[in-house]
Enzyme design. Sequence first.
Site, PDB file in Angstrom:
ATOM      1  N   HIS A 220       8.469   2.952   9.205  1.00 19.60           N
ATOM      2  CA  HIS A 220       8.202   2.048  10.324  1.00 19.60           C
ATOM      3  C   HIS A 220       6.963   2.546  11.074  1.00 19.60           C
ATOM      4  CE1 HIS A 220       9.088  -0.832  13.471  1.00 19.60           C
ATOM      5  NE2 HIS A 220       8.805   0.115  14.342  1.00 19.60           N
TER       6      HIS A 220
ATOM      7  N   SER B 100       0.827  -1.214   0.000  1.00 17.78           N
ATOM      8  CA  SER B 100       0.000   0.000   0.000  1.00 17.78           C
ATOM      9  C   SER B 100       0.860   1.261   0.000  1.00 17.78           C
ATOM     10  CB  SER B 100      -0.978   0.008   1.180  1.00 17.78           C
ATOM     11  OG  SER B 100      -0.310   0.150   2.400  1.00 17.78           O
ATOM     12  N   ASN B 101       2.022   1.212   0.622  1.00 21.87           N
ATOM     13  CA  ASN B 101       2.909   2.384   0.551  1.00 21.87           C
ATOM     14  C   ASN B 101       3.452   2.563  -0.862  1.00 21.87           C
ATOM     15  OD1 ASN B 101       3.552   3.771   3.303  1.00 21.87           O
ATOM     16  ND2 ASN B 101       3.402   1.581   3.767  1.00 21.87           N
TER      17      ASN B 101
ATOM     18  N   ARG C 298      13.391  -7.956   5.218  1.00 24.20           N
ATOM     19  CA  ARG C 298      14.760  -8.481   5.394  1.00 24.20           C
ATOM     20  C   ARG C 298      15.721  -7.354   5.732  1.00 24.20           C
ATOM     21  NH1 ARG C 298      15.059 -13.925   3.856  1.00 24.20           N
ATOM     22  NH2 ARG C 298      12.989 -14.503   3.105  1.00 24.20           N
TER      23      ARG C 298
ATOM     24  N   ASN D 117      13.475   3.793   4.997  1.00 25.09           N
ATOM     25  CA  ASN D 117      12.485   2.821   5.461  1.00 25.09           C
ATOM     26  C   ASN D 117      11.363   3.569   6.154  1.00 25.09           C
ATOM     27  OD1 ASN D 117      11.368   0.232   6.076  1.00 25.09           O
ATOM     28  ND2 ASN D 117      12.157   0.414   8.165  1.00 25.09           N
TER      29      ASN D 117
HETATM   30  C1  GRF Z   1       4.023  -0.696   6.750  1.00 28.09           C
HETATM   31  O1  GRF Z   1       3.133  -0.627   7.814  1.00 28.09           O
HETATM   32  C2  GRF Z   1       5.401  -0.254   7.155  1.00 28.09           C
HETATM   33  O2  GRF Z   1       5.393   0.606   8.234  1.00 28.09           O
HETATM   34  C3  GRF Z   1       6.089  -1.537   7.545  1.00 28.09           C
HETATM   35  O3  GRF Z   1       5.546  -2.502   6.693  1.00 28.09           O
HETATM   36  C4  GRF Z   1       4.233  -2.131   6.306  1.00 28.09           C
HETATM   37  C5  GRF Z   1       4.122  -2.288   4.817  1.00 28.09           C
HETATM   38  O4  GRF Z   1       2.809  -2.163   4.378  1.00 28.09           O
HETATM   39  N1  GRF Z   1       7.512  -1.386   7.431  1.00 28.09           N
HETATM   40  P1  GRF Z   1       2.483  -2.088   2.832  1.00 28.09           P
HETATM   41  O5  GRF Z   1       3.000  -3.376   2.211  1.00 28.09           O
HETATM   42  O6  GRF Z   1       3.150  -0.887   2.266  1.00 28.09           O
HETATM   43  O7  GRF Z   1       0.998  -2.020   2.761  1.00 28.09           O
END
Ligand code: GRF
Length: 191
Positions: free
Chosen positions: A113, A15-16, A95, A111
């Site tokens: 988080h 989703s990001n 990873r 990244n």
């Molecule tokens: C996100 O919540 C991010 O904070 C974490 O992994 C998740 C990835 O979600 N590192 P998506 O695959 O982008 O929906």
Amino acid sequence: MAAIGLGILGSGKGSNCRAILEQIRNGNLCAEARIVISDVFDAGILDIAREFGVPNAYLAPGNFRTRLSPEAELALVRMLRDAAVELVVLAGYMRILKSPTLEAFPHKILNIHPSLLPKFPGLEAWKQALAAHETVTGCTVHYVDPGVDSGEIIAQREVPILPDDTPESLHERIQIAERELYPAVIAQFCD
Ligand code: GRF
């Protein structure tokens, strides 16, 4: 302004990644997604890359659980370089990257988080925040270093924890904040 070349790495639903690709498509983010790479063959993030017409690849991770095999990590660096990636964007990549990648892209790996680091690094940070009876949590974009969620913090967004929050409802609200914050931070690198 020249578009910065992104390499997006993820293991999950993506989703990001979708939020970043949408901002690029809408002309709000002066970047070009040059490749999306996953260590999970059927990860949703690869479907999203295909939907947006972005080159994409599954990279078999090898036999380790939390890192890539040395051969796979060298292959990762080669793939990123061949795609002319300038900024590596981790979007749910499960990873830990080691020196070949960190040295190939110094201060060029980000990244996101789901907590207000340095609080609650590691897995399921929203559950950690609930268990600690916090009233506010959020998300953090940071540089990647050899540790786990320990690199220099670039930007954070707060998310309140509501009295009736479940892990699912809280995670969903954090992810909404992530999808705003991450493209905004990447835009700073374009500038
Ligand atoms: C996100 O919540 C991010 O904070 C974490 O992994 C998740 C990835 O979600 N590192 P998506 O695959 O982008 O929906």
